[in-house]
Design an enzyme around this catalytic site. Structure first.
Site, PDB file in Angstrom:
ATOM      1  N   HIS A  35       0.516  -4.351 -15.210  1.00 14.12           N
ATOM      2  CA  HIS A  35       0.579  -4.308 -13.749  1.00 14.12           C
ATOM      3  C   HIS A  35      -0.604  -3.512 -13.227  1.00 14.12           C
ATOM      4  O   HIS A  35      -0.894  -2.428 -13.729  1.00 14.12           O
ATOM      5  CB  HIS A  35       1.893  -3.672 -13.296  1.00 14.12           C
ATOM      6  CG  HIS A  35       2.204  -3.900 -11.847  1.00 14.12           C
ATOM      7  ND1 HIS A  35       1.454  -3.355 -10.831  1.00 14.12           N
ATOM      8  CD2 HIS A  35       3.176  -4.621 -11.251  1.00 14.12           C
ATOM      9  CE1 HIS A  35       1.955  -3.740  -9.667  1.00 14.12           C
ATOM     10  NE2 HIS A  35       3.005  -4.514  -9.893  1.00 14.12           N
ATOM     11  N   ARG A  39       0.024  -4.143  -1.960  1.00 15.46           N
ATOM     12  CA  ARG A  39      -1.118  -5.025  -1.712  1.00 15.46           C
ATOM     13  C   ARG A  39      -0.693  -6.228  -0.886  1.00 15.46           C
ATOM     14  O   ARG A  39      -1.428  -6.688  -0.019  1.00 15.46           O
ATOM     15  CB  ARG A  39      -1.740  -5.466  -3.045  1.00 15.46           C
ATOM     16  CG  ARG A  39      -2.649  -4.415  -3.656  1.00 15.46           C
ATOM     17  CD  ARG A  39      -3.063  -4.786  -5.072  1.00 15.46           C
ATOM     18  NE  ARG A  39      -1.922  -4.733  -5.971  1.00 15.46           N
ATOM     19  CZ  ARG A  39      -1.631  -5.653  -6.879  1.00 15.46           C
ATOM     20  NH1 ARG A  39      -2.409  -6.692  -7.040  1.00 15.46           N
ATOM     21  NH2 ARG A  39      -0.562  -5.521  -7.642  1.00 15.46           N
TER      22      ARG A  39
END
Ligand SMILES: Cc1cc2nc3c(=O)[nH]c(=O)nc-3n(C[C@H](O)[C@H](O)[C@H](O)COP(=O)(O)OP(=O)(O)OC[C@H]3O[C@@H](n4cnc5c(N)ncnc54)[C@H](O)[C@@H]3O)c2cc1C
Lengths: 252, 659
Positions: B257, B273
């Site tokens: 990740h 994000r």
């Protein structure tokens, strides 16, 4: 750039920490509860999760404690840290003194050392308070979902955030005296389902579950729960509100 | 020897196990769930960002449907997944979200009217339709064409797990907590349940079941730097492997990740994000657009993680005393948004870094996050190799994710697979194959064998330390079997892991506390984890290509000609030191979406010889059917509906159908 991990001045050597841990192994007939001291060197950004694992890896492999997510999300690692119920995984040693005392959460069944059986108690409480949506209408999988006001969904989530860590029970005056008291965790759940329009139960139904001294009328408003809740749930206002609503039912 | 009988034994109390248990129970089976921890503490609780389902309720999700979700998922997988399974999944995901809504998950909802959001570092005003008000909303996530990720603030997994767990309590399904399945009872043909260790008393029990389901989650803890919980050690997959007849699929497919906080490895969600957060380097420069002009920060995880590591290697990493990292900047999202929709992230930053993410940047670096590989099953969750054994959730290789899973597709997989596999288990129990004639001698043998192993280990005066072996294994995995791999490092890793496996037979214990001595538990587990580590590493060494999260700088291209296949790892002989690998072909001729470019990342795959023919076929079918209903076109390309239980076959209603 930003200052992460609040640094100590470079010339300062790391602290030696003493962790005094209340140890007891109920599986061992010879075991008696006693404090055992462990010394470790503090590291930057050290949490009690890191410290306890280091002790277990390097000093005492038999030490029992529970961690799962180690991120303050799952509620496994509640313990008494210098007497106060808190989550060990997100407690930084730099926020504590050089000598730290750790004990298992009181009230819950002791498994060993710092490990207690909160799960068993929480399941029992869930069964007793029926902490699930009561709704007989079959869920339609293929059609548009029922609508809900965005603020209402957020308000439900606000109460849904409880992680069943047990801190509120450990910090509760009533729970120490009344073994079957459902505590803030139980009352908060009732408040959560009461708020949820998908749950068809009426206040009469909720009164059946918590309208006595083991429920909402057992609370002495000492607010220990509110102060120690690691998720900062609005326990004080929720319990007070619930008490007023249940009192109304009681008078009827 | 205590023996407990049940129809269905579900090993694992996370989202997948609980949902499968509910399915089987509803059909009348007697079900028992086992879990290492109280089920609500399973790692599913840590999922923050959300669950993908193509409801299409929001302005940025309008026009979404199963077809688009399907394509995103296949591209995300780098064509490594099973497309029929992906179809079953995308079709069922909206039903799963709606079921969960009925069970009380407080999904965030659409607020009609204008709202300000941050897209690509610009403030944009979106207007949500009046007609959508109060329906389930969605946020943006990496690798998706539409905003499709349904969420509950950033506590999605928590809210889902609590709702599903409460449902199992409502249905009266017992969960035997603090219980660890330590081996499967089987005769090489059929599985009859498991030998289980009580983690409070240390006692071994036999659970005899007509059907057994492994739903034990991922194995991230074989890595040093991981977002996974400390209980994610992969024991469920390991005990399946140790049967010698059940293969683990695609173990080399391990996801990293992009945004784990550095150095603790605790995740901050992709929702950061998705909601407009940016990645910055040592100079404060936003570097992702330089590499991925189209998707930028929101390319798939494998691509973003790789770009980040490359950027650090090019000398652009920021650093602190723990090493190099990059920055995640969410300050532009504003306090109100962070306090409301990213509150878990805020808490984590405050508690573990002592920073305020509304004002300060978050130090991040990619860390191990998700196990695409696991117990290889068919589309109904039945494990290969043993009748009566099933698997679902992160523990399984069902194979929805191929070589890279999209954010939000995993919690979705757990409940969707639970819905499908729970049904298949109930079906199985009702057929003659589900009848069981197990000899008590077999159960006793399995119990005694395991009992002897534990006694021997407990009494061992060996010279090796379990925690030292564990730490070394984790270091090797993170250093040599990480985001960027190559033959040399992988060979070295295999060699050293083999040595560690050998050494693990000589572990000695320092303590002998009565009860479930944690040292004994750890010693026993590390031997199993080493086998998993070898499956990952050896599989990665043999796979001489790059696909999704498996990236080799000595073989940087995806090679469909050679490697359009799934790795199957077997451990047939307890004394073997590396797994036996076999391969299962992914047949291009039946793919709905033949291999191509993902829309992000490199564009240099070696094509499979059948790809072009299949592309033409697909094109012909599409043009023949013209503007027929999209479901009909889909059905002609790759039928899948027959694989679903009948009650899950219906079409999903959307707002646009009502307009
Ligand atoms: C930090 C983090 C954030 C994430 N966020 C997202 C997200 O936003 N969206 C998304 O889609 N996915 C997300 N994921 C991935 C997703 O959360 C997991 O893949 C998923 O929840 C796994 O569910 P599961 O039911 O398969 O396993 P788990 O939830 O891990 O449950 C495993 C269960 O098995 C039990 N168990 C294990 N071994 C044994 C044994 N030997 N015997 C008995 N019981 C055993 C455990 O006690 C546990 O109950 C995230 C993952 C992480 C690590």
């Amino acid at each position: 750039m930003i200052n992460i991990l609040r640094r100590k001045p470079a010339d300062q050597s790391p602290r030696r920490l003493t962790l005094n841990i209340l140890r007891h192994n109920p599986a061992d007939p010879a075991s008696v509860p006693q404090l055992q001291a462990y010394e470790i060197e503090e590291a930057e950004g050290m949490t009690l999760f890191i410290a306890l694992n280091e002790i277990r890896a390097t000093q005492d492999p038999s030490l029992q404690f529970d961690f799962v997510c180690r991120a303050g999300i799952c509620g496994s690692c509640a313990m008494l840290i210098d007497g106060r119920p808190s989550l060990a995984c997100r407690t930084l040693t730099r926020d504590l003194g050089k000598s730290i005392t750790l004990a298992p959460l009181p009230f819950f069944e002791l498994i060993g050392d710092l490990s207690v059986n909160t799960g068993k108690w929480m399941r029992g409480t869930s069964e007793r308070l029926q902490t699930w949506i009561h709704n007989q209408t079959p869920i339609s999988l293929n059609t548009l979902e029922e609508r809900m006001e965005p603020e209402l969904a957020e308000a439900i989530y606000e109460l849904d955030r409880c992680i069943e860590c047990g801190c509120c029970i450990a910090g509760c005056g009533t729970a120490q005296m009344r073994e079957k008291f459902v505590g803030a965790v139980g009352l908060n759940k009732i408040a959560r389902f009461r708020l949820d329009p998908r749950d068809n139960r009426s206040d009469d139904d909720f009164y059946e579950l918590i309208g006595d001294d083991e429920g909402v009328f057992g609370c002495m408003s000492l607010l220990g729960c509110h102060d120690v809740c690691p998720k900062q749930l609005p326990l004080q206002t929720q319990i007070a509100y619930l008490r007023r609503k249940m009192a109304v039912i009681g008078f009827e | 020897m205590d023996v407990i009988h049940t129809d269905v034994l579900v090993i694992g109390g996370g989202l997948a196990g609980l949902r499968a248990a509910l399915g089987a129970k509803k059909r009348g089976s007697k079900v028992i769930i086992l879990s290492l921890v109280p089920p609500k503490r399973s790692h599913s609780a840590a999922a923050q960002g959300g669950m993908q389902a193509s409801l299409g309720n929001t302005a940025k999700g309008a026009g979404d449907n199963e077809d688009i979700h399907f394509e995103d998922t296949v591209r995300g997988s780098d064509w490594g997944n099973d497309q029929e399974v992906a179809r079953m999944f995308v079709h069922t995901a909206p039903k799963a979200v709606r079921e969960l809504a009925g069970w009380g998950v407080p999904w965030n909802r659409v607020q009609a009217g204008p709202r300000d959001v941050i897209i690509d570092n610009q403030k944009v005003t979106l207007t949500e339709a009046e007609a959508a008000h109060g329906l389930i909303t969605a946020r943006d996530f990496g690798g998706t064409k539409k905003w499709r990720t349904c969420y509950v603030s950033d506590g999605t997994g928590h809210a889902m797990l609590y709702a599903v767990s409460d449902r199992t309590i409502a249905e009266g399904i017992p969960v035997h907590e603090r219980m660890e399945a330590v081996s499967l009872i089987h005769d090489g043909q059929r599985c009859y349940g498991a030998i289980v260790r009580n983690l409070i008393t240390g006692k071994l029990l036999a659970y005899v079941a007509r059907a057994t389901c492994i739903a034990t989650g991922g194995f991230g803890r074989i890595y040093q730097s991981t977002t996974n919980a400390v209980i994610n050690e992969g024991i469920g997959a390991a005990i399946a492997l140790e049967t010698g007849v059940v293969p683990l699929g695609n173990m080399e497919a391990v996801q990293f990740h992009p945004t784990a906080i550095f150095p603790a490895g605790i995740l901050v969600t992709e929702g950061c994000r998705g909601d407009g957060g940016l990645l910055r380097d040592v100079d404060g420069h936003r570097f992702m657009p330089d590499y991925e002009p189209e998707k930028k920060e929101l390319a798939s995880r494998d691509v973003v993680a790789r770009r980040m590591e490359a950027h650090i290697r090019s000398g652009k990493g920021a650093s602190n005393r723990f090493g190099e990292h990059l920055w995640l900047d969410i300050t532009q999202l504003g306090e109100a948004h962070i306090n409301g929709k990213l509150r878990e992230v805020k808490e984590i930053c405050q508690n573990f870094l002592g920073i305020d993410p509304t004002k300060q940047w978050i130090p991040v670096r990619p860390a191990q996050h998700y196990s695409m590989g696991g117990v290889r099953t068919d589309a109904h969750g039945a494990a290969r190799g043993l009748t009566g054994l099933f698997a679902c959730g992160e523990a399984a290789c069902w194979d929805l994710h191929g070589f890279n899973r999209l954010g939000g597709n995993s919690v979705a997989e757990t409940v969707v697979a639970g819905m499908i596999v729970g049904e298949a288990i109930a079906d199985f129990c009702k057929t003659p194959a589900g009848d069981m004639h197990v000899s008590t001698a077999l159960v006793r043998d399995c119990w005694e064998q395991e009992s002897a192993r534990f006694s021997a280990l407990a009494a061992s005066r060996g010279t090796e330390s379990a925690s030292a072996l564990l730490q070394r294994m984790q270091a090797i995995m993170s250093e040599k079997v990480g985001i960027v791999r190559n033959g040399e490092a992988l060979t070295a890793a295999v060699d050293e892991l083999k040595t560690l496996l050998l050494r693990s037979r000589d572990i000695g214990l320092r303590s002998s506390a009565p009860g479930a001595n944690p040292e004994l538990t750890a010693a026993w587990r590390v031997q199993k984890m080493l086998k998993l580590a070898l499956c990952v590493t050896y599989g990665a060494l043999q796979r001489t290509e790059s696909r999704g999260a498996h990236f080799r700088d000595d073989f940087p291209r995806r090679d469909d000609a050679q490697w359009l296949k799934r790795t199957l790892a077997y451990w047939r002989d307890p004394d073997q030191r590396v797994p036996t690998l076999e391969y299962e072909t992914l047949d291009v001729r039946h793919m709905e979406l033949p291999p191509g470019w993902r829309g992000y990342g490199a564009r240099d795959a070696v094509p499979h010889p059948d790809t072009e023919r299949r592309e033409n076929e697909v094109e012909q079918i599409r043009s023949r059917l013209g503007d027929a209903e999209r479901q009909l076109i889909q059905q002609s390309l790759m039928p899948f509906r027959h694989l679903l239980p009948t009650h899950l076959r219906g079409l999903n209603a959307r707002l646009e159908d009502h307009a």
